[in-house]
Design an enzyme around this catalytic site. Sequence first.
Site, mmCIF file in Angstrom:
data_model
loop_
_atom_site.group_PDB
_atom_site.id
_atom_site.type_symbol
_atom_site.label_atom_id
_atom_site.label_comp_id
_atom_site.label_asym_id
_atom_site.label_seq_id
_atom_site.Cartn_x
_atom_site.Cartn_y
_atom_site.Cartn_z
ATOM 1 N N LYS A 31 0.822 -1.198 0.000
ATOM 2 C CA LYS A 31 0.000 0.000 0.000
ATOM 3 C C LYS A 31 0.863 1.257 0.000
ATOM 4 O O LYS A 31 1.928 1.283 0.603
ATOM 5 C CB LYS A 31 -0.857 -0.019 1.270
ATOM 6 N N LYS A 33 1.055 3.567 -3.021
ATOM 7 C CA LYS A 33 1.423 4.091 -4.346
ATOM 8 C C LYS A 33 0.647 5.360 -4.684
ATOM 9 O O LYS A 33 1.218 6.379 -5.068
ATOM 10 C CB LYS A 33 1.169 3.018 -5.428
ATOM 11 N N THR A 34 -0.663 5.276 -4.517
ATOM 12 C CA THR A 34 -1.499 6.431 -4.847
ATOM 13 C C THR A 34 -1.262 7.563 -3.848
ATOM 14 O O THR A 34 -1.094 8.722 -4.233
ATOM 15 C CB THR A 34 -2.990 6.014 -4.848
ATOM 16 N N THR A 35 -1.233 7.221 -2.566
ATOM 17 C CA THR A 35 -1.068 8.276 -1.557
ATOM 18 C C THR A 35 0.290 8.962 -1.683
ATOM 19 O O THR A 35 0.389 10.176 -1.468
ATOM 20 C CB THR A 35 -1.290 7.726 -0.134
ATOM 21 N N ARG A 43 2.737 18.566 -2.160
ATOM 22 C CA ARG A 43 3.999 19.285 -1.972
ATOM 23 C C ARG A 43 4.190 20.327 -3.079
ATOM 24 O O ARG A 43 4.556 21.474 -2.818
ATOM 25 C CB ARG A 43 5.127 18.256 -2.001
HETATM 26 P P1 ATP Z 1 -3.093 3.858 -1.383
HETATM 27 O O1 ATP Z 1 -4.234 4.303 -2.266
HETATM 28 O O2 ATP Z 1 -3.543 3.669 0.016
HETATM 29 O O3 ATP Z 1 -1.857 4.663 -1.529
HETATM 30 P P2 ATP Z 1 -2.159 1.896 -3.235
HETATM 31 O O4 ATP Z 1 -2.377 2.901 -4.282
HETATM 32 O O5 ATP Z 1 -0.757 1.411 -3.053
HETATM 33 O O6 ATP Z 1 -2.706 2.388 -1.844
HETATM 34 P P3 ATP Z 1 -3.659 -0.034 -4.735
HETATM 35 O O7 ATP Z 1 -2.754 -1.149 -5.161
HETATM 36 O O8 ATP Z 1 -4.019 1.019 -5.711
HETATM 37 O O9 ATP Z 1 -3.070 0.626 -3.426
HETATM 38 O O10 ATP Z 1 -4.940 -0.711 -4.130
HETATM 39 C C1 ATP Z 1 -6.113 -0.015 -3.822
HETATM 40 C C2 ATP Z 1 -6.568 -0.342 -2.425
HETATM 41 O O11 ATP Z 1 -6.394 -1.723 -2.121
HETATM 42 C C3 ATP Z 1 -5.808 0.440 -1.339
HETATM 43 O O12 ATP Z 1 -6.713 1.149 -0.558
HETATM 44 C C4 ATP Z 1 -5.119 -0.615 -0.504
HETATM 45 O O13 ATP Z 1 -5.149 -0.401 0.900
HETATM 46 C C5 ATP Z 1 -5.868 -1.861 -0.812
HETATM 47 N N1 ATP Z 1 -4.932 -2.972 -0.689
HETATM 48 C C6 ATP Z 1 -3.623 -2.981 -0.984
HETATM 49 N N2 ATP Z 1 -3.071 -4.167 -0.676
HETATM 50 C C7 ATP Z 1 -4.076 -4.927 -0.181
HETATM 51 C C8 ATP Z 1 -4.175 -6.259 0.358
HETATM 52 N N3 ATP Z 1 -3.132 -7.071 0.436
HETATM 53 N N4 ATP Z 1 -5.390 -6.679 0.774
HETATM 54 C C9 ATP Z 1 -6.455 -5.881 0.711
HETATM 55 N N5 ATP Z 1 -6.439 -4.619 0.246
HETATM 56 C C10 ATP Z 1 -5.267 -4.154 -0.198
HETATM 57 MG MG MG Z 2 -3.509 3.053 -5.943
#
Ligand code: ATP
Ligand code: MG
Length: 190
Positions: A31, A33-35, A43
């Site tokens: 988790k 990537k987006t944040t 920034r």
């Molecule tokens: P964020 O949006 O929090 O920065 P991300 O962009 O890295 O996370 P994505 O891969 O885009 O995450 O996935 C979208 C959502 O799926 C996120 O809210 C994340 O928390 C959730 N997620 C990521 N890994 C897992 C997992 N192993 N099990 C369940 N949900 C997950």
């Molecule tokens: Mg994302």
Amino acid sequence: MKKKIPTTFTPPPNLTRDKKGLVIVNTGNGKGKTTAGFGVILRAWGRDMKTLVIQFIKNEKSMYGEQLAVSKLNIELITSGRGFTWTSKDLNEDEDLAQKGWNISKEKILSGDYDVILLDEITYPINYGWIDINDVLDTLKKKPDMLHVILTGRDADKRIQDCADLVTEMKEHKHPYSDQGIVAQKGIEF
Ligand code: ATP
Ligand code: MG
């Protein structure tokens, strides 16, 4: 003995003071990537830089905290998706939306009007073949010199990573859903 926090980085042998707009990739299964992408947008916004976010998965009706935040901050946001595709009934429509999203992204990247552009979740439509990867690579090569472009999503194609200046892989060690079954929570996930 206390561990020292590193405050300096060893300069590379080919140290240059020249600056340039970066191609930044946030990928991996963990988790953040987006944040992290939105963190850079925030920034840059703080620096009065011209920013734009294009989201390839989320739709205009979704109410993610980051969407609410950028609207409060007057940061330009374009959504071109219908949610995660495995819940989607009409894949042709998803493909159409992705292509529209890419056409707008390309125009905006080449416009010279921006300092930072975030292409959130763009790896998925690229990997599905909905967006022509060669067009993406070509557009990134032709982008204005000082424009920073951030691409997020899992499984970033090697060719995208190769053309980037900064690649970060988020690695999952623990996730509250996989480890404890805790579903997505406001402010943390959406
Ligand atoms: P964020 O949006 O929090 O920065 P991300 O962009 O890295 O996370 P994505 O891969 O885009 O995450 O996935 C979208 C959502 O799926 C996120 O809210 C994340 O928390 C959730 N997620 C990521 N890994 C897992 C997992 N192993 N099990 C369940 N949900 C997950
Ligand atoms: Mg994302």
